[in-house]
Motif scaffolding. Structure first.
Motif, short mmCIF file in Angstrom:
data_model
loop_
_atom_site.label_atom_id
_atom_site.label_comp_id
_atom_site.label_asym_id
_atom_site.label_seq_id
_atom_site.Cartn_x
_atom_site.Cartn_y
_atom_site.Cartn_z
N UNK A 166 1.24 -3.83 -0.23
CA UNK A 166 0.20 -3.03 -0.48
C UNK A 166 -0.70 -2.92 0.53
N UNK A 167 -0.56 -3.15 1.82
CA UNK A 167 -1.03 -3.45 3.02
C UNK A 167 -1.16 -1.71 3.76
N UNK A 168 -0.26 -0.90 3.25
CA UNK A 168 -0.25 0.50 3.78
C UNK A 168 0.89 0.83 4.71
N UNK A 169 2.02 -0.20 4.72
CA UNK A 169 3.03 -0.20 5.42
C UNK A 169 3.81 -1.51 5.33
N UNK A 170 4.70 -1.77 6.46
CA UNK A 170 5.46 -3.04 6.39
C UNK A 170 4.41 -4.19 7.11
N UNK A 171 4.11 -4.85 6.14
CA UNK A 171 3.02 -5.82 6.16
C UNK A 171 3.08 -7.29 5.94
N UNK A 172 2.40 -8.18 6.81
CA UNK A 172 2.58 -9.50 6.90
C UNK A 172 1.13 -10.03 6.84
N UNK A 173 0.93 -11.18 6.40
CA UNK A 173 -0.37 -12.04 6.38
C UNK A 173 -0.25 -13.34 6.89
N UNK A 174 -1.15 -13.78 7.60
CA UNK A 174 -1.04 -15.38 8.17
C UNK A 174 -2.13 -15.59 9.02
N UNK A 175 -2.70 -16.46 8.84
CA UNK A 175 -3.92 -17.18 9.83
C UNK A 175 -5.19 -16.35 9.77
N UNK A 176 -5.54 -15.58 8.56
CA UNK A 176 -6.48 -14.90 8.36
C UNK A 176 -6.43 -13.30 8.86
N UNK A 177 -5.29 -12.98 9.35
CA UNK A 177 -4.82 -11.53 9.87
C UNK A 177 -3.92 -10.95 8.99
N UNK A 178 -4.27 -9.66 8.59
CA UNK A 178 -3.28 -9.01 7.88
C UNK A 178 -2.71 -7.75 9.06
N UNK A 179 -1.44 -7.82 9.21
CA UNK A 179 -0.77 -6.74 10.09
C UNK A 179 0.25 -6.06 9.58
N UNK A 180 -0.01 -4.57 9.94
CA UNK A 180 0.77 -3.59 9.44
C UNK A 180 1.53 -2.88 10.56
N UNK A 181 2.79 -2.48 10.31
CA UNK A 181 3.41 -1.74 10.98
C UNK A 181 3.81 -0.43 10.16
N UNK A 182 3.14 0.85 10.73
CA UNK A 182 3.34 1.85 9.94
C UNK A 182 3.85 2.97 11.00
N UNK A 183 4.98 3.56 10.73
CA UNK A 183 5.66 4.37 11.80
C UNK A 183 5.70 3.78 13.25
N UNK A 184 4.82 4.53 14.04
CA UNK A 184 4.47 4.01 15.49
C UNK A 184 3.34 3.11 15.59
#
Length: 212
Positions: A166-184
């Motif tokens: 649900x983050x808009x792409x391939x996502x991870x969450x940890x340590x107060x940071x949401x990270x998304x890899x979307x395409x390039x």
């Protein structure tokens, strides 16, 4: 008439002996003269200390240090400009819809070593927003770091963060940071107040939707 040859007159014995002695003297004088002409080798004299000085050994200069090998070439910089500004990544309307108490702090840089700082180093943007009531901050970043950096980021996130949907792409969450890899693209949303992916989901999906 036969004439007899007169017999030679013999010198008295004393005179004959003196003549022989004189001849011997002349011979001895000649020998002494010859010995005086002979060249004698000079006897080497010891040094002042009484012992011969040691011969100087040829000095050897230290060999020049080898040239250090050339450092390996750094990896190619695959990052490209992300192509958006903070006003485009999260528009004022987007920010108000998320939280009307947030304001974009123009010109404020993210702290060193944070995901936002890494995005800026990769020719991306990092946008700092402050809650005017609580003074808490949120940093939204976006970059296009290149395939090698994305592969490395994916490996690191898989080892240190929790996969999140649900983050808009391939996502991870940890340590107060949401990270998304979307395409390039690589998008991060960080804040000390985030405790779950849902806290950042609205901002990550909005940022991804505005990327070129």
């Amino acid at each position: 008439m036969n004439l007899e040859k007169p017999s030679p007159v013999q010198a008295p014995a004393g005179i004959a002996r003196r003549r022989r002695l004189a001849a011997v003297g002349v011979a001895l004088a000649g020998l002494l003269a010859l010995s005086g002409c002979a060249t004698t080798e000079p006897t080497p004299t010891p040094g002042a200390s009484g012992s011969p000085s040691p011969s100087a050994s040829p000095s050897t200069s230290p060999s020049a240090s080898a040239e250090p090998g050339e450092a390996p070439a750094p990896p190619a910089d695959e990052a490209t400009p992300v192509g958006v500004t903070c006003q485009q990544l999260i528009t004022p309307d987007d920010l108000y819809a998320y939280n009307p108490n947030l304001a974009h702090i123009d010109g404020e840089a993210p702290a060193a070593g944070t995901p936002g700082a890494r995005a800026v180093a990769a020719k991306g943007v990092a946008c700092v927003y402050r809650n005017l009531t609580s003074n808490e901050t949120i940093v939204v970043s976006a970059s296009t770091p290149g395939p090698t950096a994305l592969t490395q980021a994916r490996a690191e996130l898989s080892a240190s963060a929790t996969p999140a949907d649900g983050l808009g792409g391939e996502g991870w969450f940890g340590g107060g940071t949401a990270t998304v890899i979307a395409g390039e693209h690589l998008v991060t949303v960080s804040s000390d107040i985030f405790t779950a992916p849902a806290d950042a989901a609205q901002l990550t999906t909005t940022a991804v939707s505005h990327l070129p």
